[in-house]
Design a protein around this motif. Structure first.
Motif, PDB file in Angstrom:
ATOM      1  N   ILE A   1       0.842  -1.201   0.000  1.00  0.00           N
ATOM      2  CA  ILE A   1       0.000   0.000   0.000  1.00  0.00           C
ATOM      3  C   ILE A   1       0.875   1.248   0.000  1.00  0.00           C
ATOM      4  N   ALA A   2       1.913   1.232   0.832  1.00  0.00           N
ATOM      5  CA  ALA A   2       2.810   2.390   0.904  1.00  0.00           C
ATOM      6  C   ALA A   2       3.472   2.643  -0.441  1.00  0.00           C
ATOM      7  N   TYR A   3       3.938   1.589  -1.087  1.00  0.00           N
ATOM      8  CA  TYR A   3       4.570   1.768  -2.392  1.00  0.00           C
ATOM      9  C   TYR A   3       3.565   2.319  -3.398  1.00  0.00           C
ATOM     10  N   GLU A   4       2.381   1.742  -3.429  1.00  0.00           N
ATOM     11  CA  GLU A   4       1.359   2.169  -4.391  1.00  0.00           C
ATOM     12  C   GLU A   4       1.047   3.657  -4.237  1.00  0.00           C
ATOM     13  N   ILE A   5       0.839   4.099  -3.018  1.00  0.00           N
ATOM     14  CA  ILE A   5       0.427   5.483  -2.771  1.00  0.00           C
ATOM     15  C   ILE A   5       1.583   6.450  -3.003  1.00  0.00           C
ATOM     16  N   THR A   6       2.752   6.143  -2.444  1.00  0.00           N
ATOM     17  CA  THR A   6       3.864   7.098  -2.545  1.00  0.00           C
ATOM     18  C   THR A   6       4.429   7.178  -3.953  1.00  0.00           C
ATOM     19  N   SER A   7       4.472   6.071  -4.650  1.00  0.00           N
ATOM     20  CA  SER A   7       4.986   6.125  -6.022  1.00  0.00           C
ATOM     21  C   SER A   7       4.048   6.908  -6.926  1.00  0.00           C
ATOM     22  N   ALA A   8       2.740   6.739  -6.733  1.00  0.00           N
ATOM     23  CA  ALA A   8       1.771   7.474  -7.541  1.00  0.00           C
ATOM     24  C   ALA A   8       1.816   8.969  -7.255  1.00  0.00           C
ATOM     25  N   ALA A   9       2.119   9.318  -6.002  1.00  0.00           N
ATOM     26  CA  ALA A   9       2.145  10.735  -5.606  1.00  0.00           C
ATOM     27  C   ALA A   9       3.500  11.386  -5.826  1.00  0.00           C
ATOM     28  N   GLY A  10       4.495  10.625  -6.246  1.00  0.00           N
ATOM     29  CA  GLY A  10       5.825  11.190  -6.460  1.00  0.00           C
ATOM     30  C   GLY A  10       6.539  11.561  -5.181  1.00  0.00           C
ATOM     31  N   VAL A  11       6.277  10.834  -4.096  1.00  0.00           N
ATOM     32  CA  VAL A  11       6.928  11.114  -2.820  1.00  0.00           C
ATOM     33  C   VAL A  11       8.421  10.815  -2.910  1.00  0.00           C
ATOM     34  N   ARG A  12       9.244  11.724  -2.401  1.00  0.00           N
ATOM     35  CA  ARG A  12      10.694  11.513  -2.340  1.00  0.00           C
ATOM     36  C   ARG A  12      11.059  10.811  -1.049  1.00  0.00           C
ATOM     37  N   SER A  13      12.066   9.965  -1.109  1.00  0.00           N
ATOM     38  CA  SER A  13      12.615   9.340   0.090  1.00  0.00           C
ATOM     39  C   SER A  13      14.034   9.830   0.303  1.00  0.00           C
ATOM     40  N   LEU A  14      14.285  10.397   1.479  1.00  0.00           N
ATOM     41  CA  LEU A  14      15.605  10.875   1.851  1.00  0.00           C
ATOM     42  C   LEU A  14      16.211   9.927   2.880  1.00  0.00           C
ATOM     43  N   LEU A  15      17.525   9.738   2.812  1.00  0.00           N
ATOM     44  CA  LEU A  15      18.214   8.843   3.726  1.00  0.00           C
ATOM     45  C   LEU A  15      19.067   9.646   4.705  1.00  0.00           C
ATOM     46  N   VAL A  16      18.996   9.257   5.974  1.00  0.00           N
ATOM     47  CA  VAL A  16      19.792   9.912   7.013  1.00  0.00           C
ATOM     48  C   VAL A  16      20.646   8.872   7.726  1.00  0.00           C
TER      49      VAL A  16
END
Length: 303
Positions: free
Chosen positions: A229-244
């Motif tokens: 679900i997280a992949y489906e929603i965030t990929s469709a919305a163009g969410v960026r993932s930042l690494l710390v």
């Protein structure tokens, strides 16, 4: 499987009276901390837990069952106690002793099994099939995602609007729910430890993939792959993932205590670490909310 804005709105109505409307602190002009560590059971997880349980037609006699790194289990145990039913929680051996003690204090039956969350989850699925208990997934269940999304609705209302919401990611249920709740009125940005880049790798690979789990956030952000679900929603919305880095998370946790007297666990400091380390730099005038998502920690370690 998808989650809609209407699902989040319905969740907000369903869980009202069972969860707290946690405060937002404007710690500098245009920078807001959403203090979800003040939620029942010490993290945002109670929202999804209540929504899943209350959306069920009925709760079986065997009660509720969940696998967890700790925070989700504590939330499900709290939900069960509030609703007057049983809870059985499976946690990996790396679970924080503070959280394991909290689970038992809430009356849950606790089984520690396996080295990582995935092992505990496998055991919980087998046990649920045997008992018929209602399973409450830590992050990959529509009702759980919708419940977590209610945080996004509150942030927009309490701040009068922001441009960006920084959200820590383990399995991704929180950032997925908040992304849906924001509905384009603000952008969600995912923040993950370099050592547990579940959503980051999923977005690169075109779907959830397994990753190694280690580092300071492993007890709370220890999912070895992002939820569908997280992949489906965030990929469709163009969410960026930042690494710390772990070092940035450790320093952010210290600074939240030193500057603001906010006590959090490492996972709760991850999103703030993106700001403090410069991994995320707001534009001039940008209004940013940081979800401080969990506070189940030993306060003696804050100094």
């Amino acid at each position: 499987m998808s989650v809609s804005f209407e699902d989040v709105e319905q969740a907000a109505g369903r869980i009202a009276g069972h969860v707290l409307r946690t405060p937002v602190a404007e710690v500098s002009p245009g920078l807001f901390l959403k203090l979800e560590g003040l939620q029942h059971s010490g993290s945002f997880k109670a929202r999804g837990g209540f929504n899943r349980a209350l959306a069920a037609e009925e709760i079986p006699e065997a009660g509720l069952i969940a696998a967890s790194g700790g925070n989700h289990g504590m939330a499900v145990a709290y939900v069960a106690r509030d609703l007057g039913v049983q809870a059985e929680i499976f946690v990996p051996t790396v679970a924080n002793p503070v959280k394991v003690a909290g689970l038992r204090a809430l009356g849950a039956k606790v089984t520690q099994i396996g080295a990582v969350y995935a092992d505990a989850y496998e055991a919980s699925v087998k046990r649920a099939a045997e008992t018929g208990a209602l399973d409450i997934h830590a992050y990959d269940q529509a009702e759980v995602v919708a419940g977590q999304g209610t945080i996004g609705l509150e942030i927009l209302e309490q701040t009068g609007g922001v441009d960006t919401v920084l959200v820590a990611v383990g399995g991704g249920g929180l950032v997925a729910g908040i992304t849906v709740a924001l509905g384009g009125r603000a952008r969600a940005v995912a923040v993950e430890p370099e050592l547990i880049p579940t959503l980051h790798r999923a977005l690169e690979a075109g779907g959830p993939v397994g990753v190694e789990v280690s580092g300071v956030g492993a007890d709370a952000m220890g999912a070895s792959r992002a939820g569908e679900i997280a992949y489906e929603i965030t990929s469709a919305a163009g969410v960026r993932s930042l690494l710390v880095s772990d070092e940035a998370i450790v320093e952010a946790r210290r600074e939240l205590w030193r500057r603001h007297r906010v006590a959090v666990e490492y996972a709760g400091a991850a999103a703030y670490a993106a700001l403090l380390s410069g991994v995320y730099t707001p534009a001039p005038g940008e209004r940013v909310a940081v979800v401080v998502c969990g506070a189940n920690t030993d306060p003696a370690t804050l100094a």
